[in-house]
Write a protein that holds these residues in place. Structure first.
Motif, PDB file in Angstrom:
ATOM      1  N   MET A 179       0.951 -15.625  21.540  1.00  0.00           N
ATOM      2  CA  MET A 179       2.114 -15.705  22.412  1.00  0.00           C
ATOM      3  C   MET A 179       2.632 -17.143  22.332  1.00  0.00           C
ATOM      4  O   MET A 179       2.137 -18.021  23.030  1.00  0.00           O
ATOM      5  CB  MET A 179       1.678 -15.341  23.840  1.00  0.00           C
ATOM      6  CG  MET A 179       2.761 -15.244  24.858  1.00  0.00           C
ATOM      7  SD  MET A 179       2.026 -14.912  26.497  1.00  0.00           S
ATOM      8  CE  MET A 179       1.615 -13.174  26.365  1.00  0.00           C
ATOM      9  N   PRO A 180       3.600 -17.422  21.473  1.00  0.00           N
ATOM     10  CA  PRO A 180       4.036 -18.805  21.278  1.00  0.00           C
ATOM     11  C   PRO A 180       4.754 -19.374  22.502  1.00  0.00           C
ATOM     12  O   PRO A 180       5.405 -18.635  23.248  1.00  0.00           O
ATOM     13  CB  PRO A 180       4.989 -18.705  20.084  1.00  0.00           C
ATOM     14  CG  PRO A 180       5.502 -17.307  20.126  1.00  0.00           C
ATOM     15  CD  PRO A 180       4.365 -16.475  20.641  1.00  0.00           C
ATOM     16  N   PRO A 181       4.643 -20.672  22.719  1.00  0.00           N
ATOM     17  CA  PRO A 181       5.341 -21.303  23.848  1.00  0.00           C
ATOM     18  C   PRO A 181       6.855 -21.170  23.765  1.00  0.00           C
ATOM     19  O   PRO A 181       7.536 -21.197  24.781  1.00  0.00           O
ATOM     20  CB  PRO A 181       4.905 -22.773  23.752  1.00  0.00           C
ATOM     21  CG  PRO A 181       3.598 -22.725  23.039  1.00  0.00           C
ATOM     22  CD  PRO A 181       3.742 -21.624  22.035  1.00  0.00           C
ATOM     23  N   LYS A 182       7.366 -21.033  22.544  1.00  0.00           N
ATOM     24  CA  LYS A 182       8.808 -20.863  22.353  1.00  0.00           C
ATOM     25  C   LYS A 182       9.007 -19.820  21.270  1.00  0.00           C
ATOM     26  O   LYS A 182       8.351 -19.865  20.233  1.00  0.00           O
ATOM     27  CB  LYS A 182       9.449 -22.191  21.947  1.00  0.00           C
ATOM     28  CG  LYS A 182      10.973 -22.156  21.828  1.00  0.00           C
ATOM     29  CD  LYS A 182      11.508 -23.528  21.452  1.00  0.00           C
ATOM     30  CE  LYS A 182      13.026 -23.565  21.354  1.00  0.00           C
ATOM     31  NZ  LYS A 182      13.521 -24.909  20.952  1.00  0.00           N
ATOM     32  N   LEU A 183       9.909 -18.872  21.520  1.00  0.00           N
ATOM     33  CA  LEU A 183      10.071 -17.736  20.622  1.00  0.00           C
ATOM     34  C   LEU A 183      11.544 -17.384  20.451  1.00  0.00           C
ATOM     35  O   LEU A 183      12.295 -17.353  21.427  1.00  0.00           O
ATOM     36  CB  LEU A 183       9.328 -16.521  21.202  1.00  0.00           C
ATOM     37  CG  LEU A 183       9.536 -15.175  20.512  1.00  0.00           C
ATOM     38  CD1 LEU A 183       8.805 -15.159  19.177  1.00  0.00           C
ATOM     39  CD2 LEU A 183       9.035 -14.034  21.403  1.00  0.00           C
ATOM     40  N   LEU A 184      11.926 -17.128  19.214  1.00  0.00           N
ATOM     41  CA  LEU A 184      13.258 -16.596  18.919  1.00  0.00           C
ATOM     42  C   LEU A 184      13.113 -15.095  18.758  1.00  0.00           C
ATOM     43  O   LEU A 184      12.265 -14.619  17.983  1.00  0.00           O
ATOM     44  CB  LEU A 184      13.824 -17.215  17.646  1.00  0.00           C
ATOM     45  CG  LEU A 184      15.240 -16.794  17.242  1.00  0.00           C
ATOM     46  CD1 LEU A 184      16.260 -17.265  18.282  1.00  0.00           C
ATOM     47  CD2 LEU A 184      15.600 -17.349  15.859  1.00  0.00           C
ATOM     48  N   SER A 185      13.894 -14.324  19.501  1.00  0.00           N
ATOM     49  CA  SER A 185      13.789 -12.864  19.433  1.00  0.00           C
ATOM     50  C   SER A 185      14.087 -12.367  18.021  1.00  0.00           C
ATOM     51  O   SER A 185      14.720 -13.060  17.218  1.00  0.00           O
ATOM     52  CB  SER A 185      14.747 -12.210  20.434  1.00  0.00           C
ATOM     53  OG  SER A 185      16.100 -12.511  20.111  1.00  0.00           O
ATOM     54  N   ASP A 186      13.621 -11.162  17.721  1.00  0.00           N
ATOM     55  CA  ASP A 186      13.761 -10.613  16.370  1.00  0.00           C
ATOM     56  C   ASP A 186      15.211 -10.561  15.900  1.00  0.00           C
ATOM     57  O   ASP A 186      15.493 -10.739  14.707  1.00  0.00           O
ATOM     58  CB  ASP A 186      13.152  -9.202  16.308  1.00  0.00           C
ATOM     59  CG  ASP A 186      11.639  -9.219  16.461  1.00  0.00           C
ATOM     60  OD1 ASP A 186      11.036 -10.287  16.223  1.00  0.00           O
ATOM     61  OD2 ASP A 186      11.063  -8.169  16.817  1.00  0.00           O
ATOM     62  N   HIS A 190      18.123 -14.434  21.290  1.00  0.00           N
ATOM     63  CA  HIS A 190      17.529 -14.919  22.535  1.00  0.00           C
ATOM     64  C   HIS A 190      16.389 -15.887  22.250  1.00  0.00           C
ATOM     65  O   HIS A 190      15.561 -15.643  21.369  1.00  0.00           O
ATOM     66  CB  HIS A 190      17.009 -13.752  23.373  1.00  0.00           C
ATOM     67  CG  HIS A 190      18.036 -12.720  23.672  1.00  0.00           C
ATOM     68  ND1 HIS A 190      19.007 -12.885  24.641  1.00  0.00           N
ATOM     69  CD2 HIS A 190      18.281 -11.500  23.108  1.00  0.00           C
ATOM     70  CE1 HIS A 190      19.787 -11.827  24.678  1.00  0.00           C
ATOM     71  NE2 HIS A 190      19.368 -10.966  23.754  1.00  0.00           N
ATOM     72  N   VAL A 191      16.349 -16.963  23.029  1.00  0.00           N
ATOM     73  CA  VAL A 191      15.250 -17.916  22.950  1.00  0.00           C
ATOM     74  C   VAL A 191      14.414 -17.773  24.222  1.00  0.00           C
ATOM     75  O   VAL A 191      14.916 -17.951  25.331  1.00  0.00           O
ATOM     76  CB  VAL A 191      15.758 -19.367  22.814  1.00  0.00           C
ATOM     77  CG1 VAL A 191      14.581 -20.346  22.807  1.00  0.00           C
ATOM     78  CG2 VAL A 191      16.581 -19.516  21.537  1.00  0.00           C
ATOM     79  N   VAL A 192      13.145 -17.430  24.033  1.00  0.00           N
ATOM     80  CA  VAL A 192      12.211 -17.257  25.145  1.00  0.00           C
ATOM     81  C   VAL A 192      11.306 -18.483  25.211  1.00  0.00           C
ATOM     82  O   VAL A 192      10.770 -18.927  24.185  1.00  0.00           O
ATOM     83  CB  VAL A 192      11.360 -15.986  24.948  1.00  0.00           C
ATOM     84  CG1 VAL A 192      10.290 -15.872  26.037  1.00  0.00           C
ATOM     85  CG2 VAL A 192      12.247 -14.742  24.932  1.00  0.00           C
TER      86      VAL A 192
END
Length: 296
Positions: A179-186, A190-192
């Motif tokens: 579960m990365p601290p920062k994620l770009l949706s597929d 969206h940036v999570v």
């Protein structure tokens, strides 16, 4: 003989001051850890419109609280809007979050979507609901972020969640990922971000107790005892009891990856390692099905 004059009782102020000092120290620690995560992973930029997902649990309350503190002294300007997804669970106290958010003066949106009925209808009794519930929840939050132009979506996963997810993938999905601290949706839209990535769950529990957040218990997935996540969490808790500091070491290891010391050919170019010429290497079919080579 004069009656003895009773000694005055000890004033409670020193104890109160001690409790306040402990609370202030914990708040500073959380601000420092969240601030470091934001800086390390570039989570928040100037002008960001932040959607802070609030479930009613201790983690998301703590995340919102610390982000509001950091916002006041941040070197950049960004907005915060708390967003809650009301999944229409029976008995859910839908007044608690609005009342709390109004009391602290935070902008908020409540999304109403009956995902509870969908999950309850589709998933057989006794089976885990997390996967479907998570997908439906994520879809609703992403759609809301699109409609309102939020640039970042903040989730309340902490350090222990991240380590837990790593072992879930390792044990049950044969994958070294988490579960990365920062994620770009597929879809790239969206940036999570996970601002609590460096924060221990035990510290969040202590902070929630000090702050007296109006916790809303989850009676959907959180009450299922047969979850794989619960099994892994129990294992990690035992490890921490046996060897204090182990979870912290695992957390640090997730940020200290050596691709050449793993086994993923998509991550590291093993075929080119020590290669002596430019000729193409034979593929697996050639090795397994080829004729015997004559060696002089």
């Amino acid at each position: 003989m004069n009656a003895a004059i009773p000694l005055p009782l000890a004033e409670p102020q020193p104890l109160a001051r001690t409790c306040k000092q402990d609370a202030d120290k914990l708040a500073r620690q959380l601000r420092r850890q969240v601030g470091k995560a934001i800086a390390d992973f570039g989570m928040i930029e100037d002008g960001d419109k932040l959607m802070v997902c609030l479930s009613g649990g201790k983690d998301s309350y703590a995340m919102l609280d610390v982000l509001l503190q950091l916002q006041k002294k941040a070197p950049i300007a960004f907005s915060i809007t708390a967003v809650n997804l009301d999944q229409k669970q029976p008995g859910f106290p839908d007044h608690v979050l609005p009342d709390y958010l109004r009391s602290i003066g935070v902008d908020f949106h409540i999304i109403e979507q009956d995902t509870y009925s969908v999950v309850s209808r589709v998933i057989p009794a006794g089976k885990t609901m997390c996967s479907l519930c998570s997908r439906l929840r994520r879809g609703a939050l992403y759609a809301h972020a699109d409609r309102h132009g939020f640039s970042k979506i903040a989730l309340g996963h902490h350090r222990d969640d991240i380590v837990n997810t790593f072992f879930l993938n390792l044990f049950f999905h044969a994958k070294s990922g988490g579960m990365p601290p920062k994620l770009l949706s597929d879809d790239g839209r969206h940036v999570v971000i996970r601002p609590l990535a460096y924060v221990r769950e035990s510290d969040i529990e202590a902070y929630a107790e000090v702050k007296q957040f109006p916790i809303i218990p989850c009676n959907l997935c959180g009450s299922q005892e047969n979850l794989q996540r619960a099994q892994v969490k129990k294992m990690l808790a035992q490890w921490e009891r046996d060897t204090p500091g182990r979870i912290e070491n695992i957390s640090r290891a997730l940020g200290n990856v050596c691709p050449s010391q793993l086994s993923d050919p998509n991550l590291f170019d093993f075929p080119s390692l020590g290669k002596r010429c430019d000729a193409a290497l034979p593929d697996a079919h050639a090795w397994l099905a080829g004729d015997e080579m004559k060696i002089d």
